[in-house]
Design an enzyme around this catalytic site. Structure first.
Site, PDB file in Angstrom:
ATOM      1  N   ASN A  97       0.875  -1.172   0.000  1.00 13.77           N
ATOM      2  CA  ASN A  97       0.000   0.000   0.000  1.00 13.77           C
ATOM      3  C   ASN A  97       0.911   1.221   0.000  1.00 13.77           C
ATOM      4  O   ASN A  97       1.475   1.579   1.025  1.00 13.77           O
ATOM      5  CB  ASN A  97      -0.895  -0.022   1.257  1.00 13.77           C
ATOM      6  CG  ASN A  97      -1.722   1.246   1.398  1.00 13.77           C
ATOM      7  OD1 ASN A  97      -1.749   2.086   0.496  1.00 13.77           O
ATOM      8  ND2 ASN A  97      -2.390   1.389   2.529  1.00 13.77           N
ATOM      9  N   HIS A 148      -9.493   1.238   4.904  1.00 13.95           N
ATOM     10  CA  HIS A 148      -8.230   1.464   5.612  1.00 13.95           C
ATOM     11  C   HIS A 148      -8.478   2.453   6.761  1.00 13.95           C
ATOM     12  O   HIS A 148      -9.274   3.385   6.635  1.00 13.95           O
ATOM     13  CB  HIS A 148      -7.170   2.008   4.651  1.00 13.95           C
ATOM     14  CG  HIS A 148      -5.797   1.968   5.244  1.00 13.95           C
ATOM     15  ND1 HIS A 148      -5.355   2.923   6.129  1.00 13.95           N
ATOM     16  CD2 HIS A 148      -4.792   1.084   5.107  1.00 13.95           C
ATOM     17  CE1 HIS A 148      -4.125   2.615   6.508  1.00 13.95           C
ATOM     18  NE2 HIS A 148      -3.757   1.500   5.905  1.00 13.95           N
ATOM     19  N   GLY A 192       2.534   2.475  10.889  1.00 10.23           N
ATOM     20  CA  GLY A 192       3.485   3.568  10.758  1.00 10.23           C
ATOM     21  C   GLY A 192       4.155   3.959  12.062  1.00 10.23           C
ATOM     22  O   GLY A 192       4.804   5.003  12.148  1.00 10.23           O
ATOM     23  N   GLU A 223      -6.839   4.864   7.788  1.00  9.86           N
ATOM     24  CA  GLU A 223      -6.606   6.276   7.450  1.00  9.86           C
ATOM     25  C   GLU A 223      -7.826   6.870   6.760  1.00  9.86           C
ATOM     26  O   GLU A 223      -8.169   8.035   6.972  1.00  9.86           O
ATOM     27  CB  GLU A 223      -5.340   6.394   6.581  1.00  9.86           C
ATOM     28  CG  GLU A 223      -4.087   6.151   7.419  1.00  9.86           C
ATOM     29  CD  GLU A 223      -2.913   5.568   6.664  1.00  9.86           C
ATOM     30  OE1 GLU A 223      -2.909   5.580   5.423  1.00  9.86           O
ATOM     31  OE2 GLU A 223      -1.979   5.074   7.342  1.00  9.86           O
ATOM     32  N   SER A 228       3.527  -1.944  10.402  1.00 13.40           N
ATOM     33  CA  SER A 228       4.966  -1.984  10.713  1.00 13.40           C
ATOM     34  C   SER A 228       5.617  -3.330  10.406  1.00 13.40           C
ATOM     35  O   SER A 228       6.526  -3.768  11.124  1.00 13.40           O
ATOM     36  CB  SER A 228       5.224  -1.583  12.178  1.00 13.40           C
ATOM     37  OG  SER A 228       4.800  -0.252  12.398  1.00 13.40           O
ATOM     38  N   GLU A 250      -5.252  -4.802  10.525  1.00 13.94           N
ATOM     39  CA  GLU A 250      -4.252  -3.755  10.753  1.00 13.94           C
ATOM     40  C   GLU A 250      -4.585  -2.989  12.027  1.00 13.94           C
ATOM     41  O   GLU A 250      -5.385  -2.051  11.995  1.00 13.94           O
ATOM     42  CB  GLU A 250      -4.248  -2.777   9.577  1.00 13.94           C
ATOM     43  CG  GLU A 250      -4.125  -3.460   8.238  1.00 13.94           C
ATOM     44  CD  GLU A 250      -3.543  -2.541   7.166  1.00 13.94           C
ATOM     45  OE1 GLU A 250      -3.054  -3.081   6.185  1.00 13.94           O
ATOM     46  OE2 GLU A 250      -3.563  -1.313   7.341  1.00 13.94           O
ATOM     47  N   LYS A 263       0.171   4.208  -0.330  1.00 12.29           N
ATOM     48  CA  LYS A 263      -0.474   5.413   0.235  1.00 12.29           C
ATOM     49  C   LYS A 263      -0.244   6.599  -0.720  1.00 12.29           C
ATOM     50  O   LYS A 263      -0.164   6.382  -1.934  1.00 12.29           O
ATOM     51  CB  LYS A 263       0.017   5.662   1.661  1.00 12.29           C
ATOM     52  CG  LYS A 263      -0.153   4.395   2.522  1.00 12.29           C
ATOM     53  CD  LYS A 263       0.024   4.603   4.000  1.00 12.29           C
ATOM     54  CE  LYS A 263      -0.191   3.265   4.716  1.00 12.29           C
ATOM     55  NZ  LYS A 263      -0.086   3.384   6.169  1.00 12.29           N
TER      56      LYS A 263
HETATM   57  P1  13P Z   1       3.107   0.509   7.726  1.00 10.06           P
HETATM   58  O1  13P Z   1       3.630  -0.772   7.135  1.00 10.06           O
HETATM   59  O2  13P Z   1       3.840   1.721   7.227  1.00 10.06           O
HETATM   60  O3  13P Z   1       2.967   0.453   9.210  1.00 10.06           O
HETATM   61  O4  13P Z   1       1.608   0.690   7.134  1.00 10.06           O
HETATM   62  C1  13P Z   1       0.737  -0.380   7.202  1.00 10.06           C
HETATM   63  C2  13P Z   1      -0.480  -0.063   6.438  1.00 10.06           C
HETATM   64  O5  13P Z   1      -1.195   0.868   6.739  1.00 10.06           O
HETATM   65  C3  13P Z   1      -0.782  -0.909   5.272  1.00 10.06           C
HETATM   66  O6  13P Z   1      -2.043  -0.626   4.756  1.00 10.06           O
END
Ligand code: 13P
Length: 251
Positions: free
Chosen positions: A5, A94, A172, A96, A212, A166, A7
């Site tokens: 992903n 997601h 993150g 976010e 992560s 997640e 982003k």
């Molecule tokens: P990270 O791997 O940067 O923690 O992000 C995970 C994520 O949000 C995947 O959709």
């Protein structure tokens, strides 16, 4: 399955470079792992152009979709539009998007149905906040998110979906869930699927872990019975580490 992903990262040119670099670094037996890259909408075609040129077995996914096919919905993109350019996966729900863009369980359910109608596999993200985990209600919380996202599906539709667990506190932050914590929730998700749609369907649904994930912790996570792969943020932006994560699926 190993999905990146990306982003809101990478320009068109950077997308071309990263996609090519992933192809160059991919494991030899890469057709045995489902590798997926999910660039921003405007760069889906850039990723495709490289993948098609090299005839690489890498799928392209989107990070969002709207549930109507067409109409006066300024700024949105529909599932048939994604399908026509060859998108085969799409991330929905997601954390976010839930947090910053008001995506609700009901919207996730509508998006999921629109994607299935266009033969795009949804990657449905679920996961609890730190407050929910601290209150020890994370299992019920996540199972409710899955129930809401899958509302109204029959077994054959459910089987086409991918779920990514997640935990919000692990995204993150560098603070990954332990393999046991991740397994506990992924097992609870698979049990719910088995209760609702039968054990065959529950086995067909791929359940990923995200949050992560890196080359140092991936083996422990993938060793868990109910974790079928990863949805990777930060570490998917580096071709070497993303390919090492894909390689870990082949062990
Ligand atoms: P990270 O791997 O940067 O923690 O992000 C995970 C994520 O949000 C995947 O959709």
């Amino acid at each position: 399955m190993m999905a990146g992903n990306w982003k809101m990262n990478n320009t068109w040119a950077e997308t071309v470079v990263l996609t090519q670099s992933i192809i160059n670094n991919a494991p030899d037996d890469w057709d045995e792992v489902d590798m997926v890259v999910c660039p921003p909408l405007v760069n889906l075609k850039a990723a495709f152009s490289v993948i098609e040129f090299d005839k690489a077995p890498i799928a392209v996914g989107a990070q969002n979709v709207y549930w109507e096919d067409s109409g006066a919905f300024t700024g949105e993109v529909s599932a048939p539009m994604l399908a026509e350019i060859g998108v085969s996966y799409c991330i929905i729900g997601h954390s976010e998007r839930r947090e910053y863009f008001g995506e609700t369980d009901e919207m996730v359910n509508r998006k999921l149905k629109a994607l299935l109608a266009s033969n795009i596999a949804p990657i449905v993200c679920v996961g609890e906040s730190l407050a929910v985990r601290d209150s020890q209600t994370h299992i019920d919380f996540v199972r409710n998110q899955v129930r809401a996202a899958f509302a109204g599906l029959d077994a054959s539709e459910a089987a086409k979906c991918v779920i990514s667990y997640e935990p919000v506190w692990a995204i993150g932050t560098g603070r990954t869930a332990t393999p046991e914590q991740a397994q506990e929730v992924c097992f609870a998700i698979r049990s719910l699927l088995a209760d609702e749609w039968g054990s065959d369907t529950a086995e067909q649904v791929r359940i990923l872990y995200g949050g992560s994930v890196n080359v140092g912790n991936v083996d422990g996570l993938l060793a868990q019975q109910d974790i079928d792969g990863g949805l990777i943020g930060g570490a998917s932006l580096d071709a070497t580490s993303f390919c090492a994560l894909a390689q870990a699926c082949l062990k």
